[in-house]
Enzyme design. Sequence first.
Site, PDB file in Angstrom:
ATOM      1  N   ASP A  90      29.930 -56.226 -11.425  1.00  0.00           N
ATOM      2  CA  ASP A  90      30.178 -57.484 -10.724  1.00  0.00           C
ATOM      3  C   ASP A  90      31.402 -57.380  -9.815  1.00  0.00           C
ATOM      4  O   ASP A  90      32.415 -56.798 -10.184  1.00  0.00           O
ATOM      5  CB  ASP A  90      30.379 -58.589 -11.765  1.00  0.00           C
ATOM      6  CG  ASP A  90      30.503 -59.959 -11.153  1.00  0.00           C
ATOM      7  OD1 ASP A  90      29.573 -60.383 -10.441  1.00  0.00           O
ATOM      8  OD2 ASP A  90      31.528 -60.623 -11.393  1.00  0.00           O
ATOM      9  N   GLU A 120      28.182 -54.461  -7.118  1.00  0.00           N
ATOM     10  CA  GLU A 120      27.870 -55.646  -6.314  1.00  0.00           C
ATOM     11  C   GLU A 120      28.884 -55.748  -5.180  1.00  0.00           C
ATOM     12  O   GLU A 120      30.094 -55.741  -5.408  1.00  0.00           O
ATOM     13  CB  GLU A 120      27.939 -56.909  -7.160  1.00  0.00           C
ATOM     14  CG  GLU A 120      27.646 -58.172  -6.350  1.00  0.00           C
ATOM     15  CD  GLU A 120      28.250 -59.437  -6.948  1.00  0.00           C
ATOM     16  OE1 GLU A 120      27.642 -60.504  -6.776  1.00  0.00           O
ATOM     17  OE2 GLU A 120      29.323 -59.363  -7.580  1.00  0.00           O
TER      18      GLU A 120
END
Length: 518
Positions: A158, A228
């Site tokens: 993330d 990401e």
Amino acid sequence: MTTVWINPFYPSPMVDFGYDITNYTGIDPLFGNFNDFDELIKKAKILNIKIVIDFVPNHTSDQHPWFLKSVKRIKPYDDYYVWFDGKIVNGTRQPPTNWLSVFHTLAWTWNDQRKQYYYHGFTKSQPDLNYRNPNVNEEIKKNLKFWLDKGIDGFRIDTIPSLVEGNPNEDFPLTDQPKWPNTDLPDSDYYSQVRTYSYDPRGSYKMLQSWRNVIDEYSSSRKLLIPETYFRPEELEKLINYYNYGADIPMNIVLVDFFHNSSSISELIELIDPYMKAVPKDKSPNWVYGNHDRSRVATKFGRDRADQMIMLTTVLPGIVVVYQGDEIGMEDRPMSWKDTTDPPGCNSGPLRYNLTSRDPYRSPFQWDDTTSAGFSSNNKTWLPVHENYKTLNLAAQKLARNSHYHIFKKVVALKKIRAIREGKIKFINVNEKVLIVIRCPDENLENIESLDRDDLIVLLINFTDTPIDVNLADYLHVKKFNMMVYVASLTSHIEAGTQIQADNIYLPPAASVILTKL
């Protein structure tokens, strides 16, 4: 489908739906337990499906034991987070910088117990870890090893560019970030500010490489690392650099953020072509066309174009990342202010919540037409189910003669065809009205007639809302050439298996069609 990416399931207060973690090596009872997880891994291996889990190394929950100890200045945790005294302006205490969080608040919160500000790029309940302290990365490595021992096949990482603010070889940059000119956005809006320091990827490359090294040393097989990222097209080099530091699939979101219903064919090609040329020869491109942070495809492009993106991205070289629900044409579920739970929406207030909340894209998956669309036996779910679930659901689409689901399955199967695996690619822009994408062994399109069936795939997309006739034969450099419809978008009403002449192809409004050699 070969891989499933699972969102955070760790113990969490759920301020940000599991991205605020109190224990990196646990499972929140809301989602099950380790027996359930072990059964999932076992079943996935039987089905030859890889399991990739969401990993959130940028921040923890403010209820994580590390943070609670950091507040009390207990060593070695006192420096695990980003703490500063702030500054005094005209006798008033103010945050160290003007940085905004992704969720449209100041990115600094005062802790009265420690008497300092801590930095948080997201909610105030998600304090950022301090990667200038090498002990933090050692903790993260231990957590990666824990999940490798549980049998997972990789990590989706993330918000990786946020790991280290500013130049990693210098101290934390206590410098204000400038504003973008002429945005007409309120000063509190995250996108009004240039992310000069708060989204500087330079420090994250070194961290990613350290994780790749640990994972490779620890594992007998290659594990996926999927960072990401959200970069603008002009920042392409920042994205591609992740390949050089151990990433398998640095998430390419240009089609999510910069391709819209009003985009031209030229603009689309300009998003695709430079990226494909920049990807290292021994690496695979990837195409994210939807995710849990952006509007669903069927809403963004309209119902008639709900199949367009899976057809386009599958024909392109590389990996396709699909957001659950898009394969059946799910749409954004309009939310009232009362129903809004997403932090950026709540922080934006009742007049602007609908511009920033991600809740509409996150409504429960529509399995069938029973209570709560089969997602739960309860009448009330964590977000309201879309009212169209009675007719738009997976069970109905499985039974239907044709549906988004059937189209999705057939399109995904194309990835096994030689033209898609190995073929060259050619884009043809027909007067900004029709996009033709050709996959075959020779981009010069020589000897098309002599190709085997698996060596030629042609995609046509009508970018207009009016019917168009296309002479594909001219672009294939043949006079007469029969082809077959492999699959077509649902609302085009073109039957798969239909034989057509390449010199006279009728494309209904907004239609997408994939053709093979007869």
